[in-house]
Motif scaffolding. Structure first.
Motif: not given
Length: 441
Positions: A338-363
């Motif tokens: 559960l700790q792994i999953c929470d850390d991963l979800a938090y990371y994948l929705t962080s500011e830098k990853v959200q911005l990187a996702r926009f640059e990659a696929v325009q989300w």
């Protein structure tokens, strides 16, 4: 949720040191002021807390060999795999964890999870309107309390609220781009400000105007005239109350405007640019931006939804839902997993990853700092959607039957309602409202 054994031992040790230190100081400096002792104790406690966080959950052996399944939309599978590699670099304790990323769209995630929660993903993306079903099926763990304050402050308030049931946040905000606005051919539609003007210009040019009049889109009219349609839920996700006033004078204005639009020779029912033909205007979302841009070329333009003049002579701004994509974590019996999953979800929705996702696929990001970036601000479709969001409401939780029932009303708008009297239309709205209310009884 987190491993605390090392931290607890550290805290006890620090506490013992603190008491010994205070004793020595009292013996040597009997004139020390009580406030100074308190301040020293607080400083030492802060240092101990910092050390506790630093030492917490650092044993990688606890995570080796564990497997985590992740579901995301097909067009972000490669992106997500790359981000997981970055995640493992930043979280070296998870180097021995096996992450498997599978393509399951946000629209299909809830159905697949509810069918078999045990076999479902450990971390998965989904559309916010599926939240209640997932909570009811016990397919979502609440957001880790350690991350809660940061998640709530860093992201759009509407997206945060969309992830809640009964006041509890069950998912991590990932995007704020699920809504609709106007795409138009600026060589045909020179003024996109009014619905009547757009229709007139399309008719004059022999071009089509596309809009879906079913559930998700028809609220553009009802919410625009001031009607409401929301559902209350209890902590288990059950619908307890329907708040609706469609059977009203303002509801009648909305319905009559839909009927008038459907009577135009330019009107075509639909919202998918990939299926649309010969159009100069279409109400659609950011997901079809590339398709529309390819068709319209240099004449590609975007705007918020237009206003319309109702049958009562008043002007109304078309409204609608605003929605988002969320990232959920499935409940786990294994606290380490559960700790792994929470850390991963938090990371994948962080500011830098959200911005990187926009640059990659325009989300479009949900993160406020990412939204304010120059790259996001310069995107025409997201800029139009952002402007439209000022006139919309966050899409909460709605019964599955609502979406199906709304299709019947849309069919009548183009059919039987074309020659109906106000009295007949009012009766139809009363029947429709009673049906909507029945889902929460």
């Amino acid at each position: 949720m987190k491993k605390r054994l090392v931290s607890v031992l550290l805290t006890v040790a620090c506490g013992a040191t603190l008491l010994a230190g205070c004793g020595e100081k009292a013996a040597q400096e009997t004139t020390t002021d009580t406030n100074e002792q308190t301040e020293a104790a607080d400083t030492t406690a802060d240092q101990a807390e910092a050390e506790e966080e630093k030492e917490e959950a650092v044993d990688p052996a606890a995570y080796d060999g564990k497997e985590v399944k992740v579901w995301v939309a097909e067009n972000v599978v490669d992106f997500t795999n790359q981000q997981i590699e970055n995640f493992k670099t930043e979280y070296p304790q998870y180097a021995g964890v096996t992450f498997t990323v599978e393509p399951v769209g946000e629209g299909d995630a809830a159905g697949n999870m509810i069918t078999d929660v045990t076999s479902g993903a450990d971390v998965y993306g989904f559309a916010q309107d599926q939240l209640t079903r997932l909570v009811t099926a016990n397919a979502l763990e609440e957001v880790n309390p350690d991350f809660l304050a940061d998640v709530e402050s860093a992201n759009s308030a509407g997206v945060v609220e969309a992830g809640k049931v009964g006041g509890t946040l069950y998912a991590y905000p990932m995007t704020a781009d699920n809504g609709y606005f106007l795409y138009y051919d600026k060589s045909v539609v020179t003024d996109p400000s009014t619905l009547e003007g757009i229709v007139e210009q399309c008719e004059a040019a022999g071009k089509n105007f596309y809009m879906d009049l079913t559930g998700w889109y028809q609220v553009a009219f009802f919410f625009g005239t001031g009607c409401q349609l929301t559902y209350d839920t209890d902590d288990a996700g059950n619908f307890t109350k329907c708040n609706v006033d469609y059977a009203s004078d303002k509801g009648l204005v909305a319905l009559k405007e839909m009927i008038e639009l459907a009577s135009s020779s330019s009107f075509q029912a639909g919202s998918s640019a990939g299926d649309a033909v010969n159009y100069a205007a279409i109400i659609d979302g950011t997901w079809d931006a590339a398709t529309v841009k390819e068709v319209l070329g240099d004449n590609y333009a975007c705007a918020k939804l237009p206003t319309f003049t109702g049958s009562d002579g008043k002007e109304y701004q078309m409204s609608g839902f605003n929605g988002c994509k969320l990232l959920g974590v499935k409940p786990q019996e294994d606290e380490d997993k559960l700790q792994i999953c929470d850390d991963l979800a938090y990371y994948l929705t962080s500011e830098k990853v959200q911005l990187a996702r926009f640059e990659a696929v325009q989300w479009g990001p949900a993160n406020l700092n990412a939204q304010a970036s120059d790259a996001v601000q310069s995107n025409e479709a997201l800029a139009a959607l952002s402007e439209q969001f000022a006139y919309t409401i966050p899409q909460g939780n709605y019964p599955g039957d609502y979406w199906t029932r709304s299709e019947s009303l849309a069919g009548d708008v183009k059919g039987d309602f074309q020659k109906a009297s106000d009295e007949d239309l009012t009766k139809a709205l009363e029947t429709y409202q009673a049906d909507l209310e029945s889902y929460a009884k």
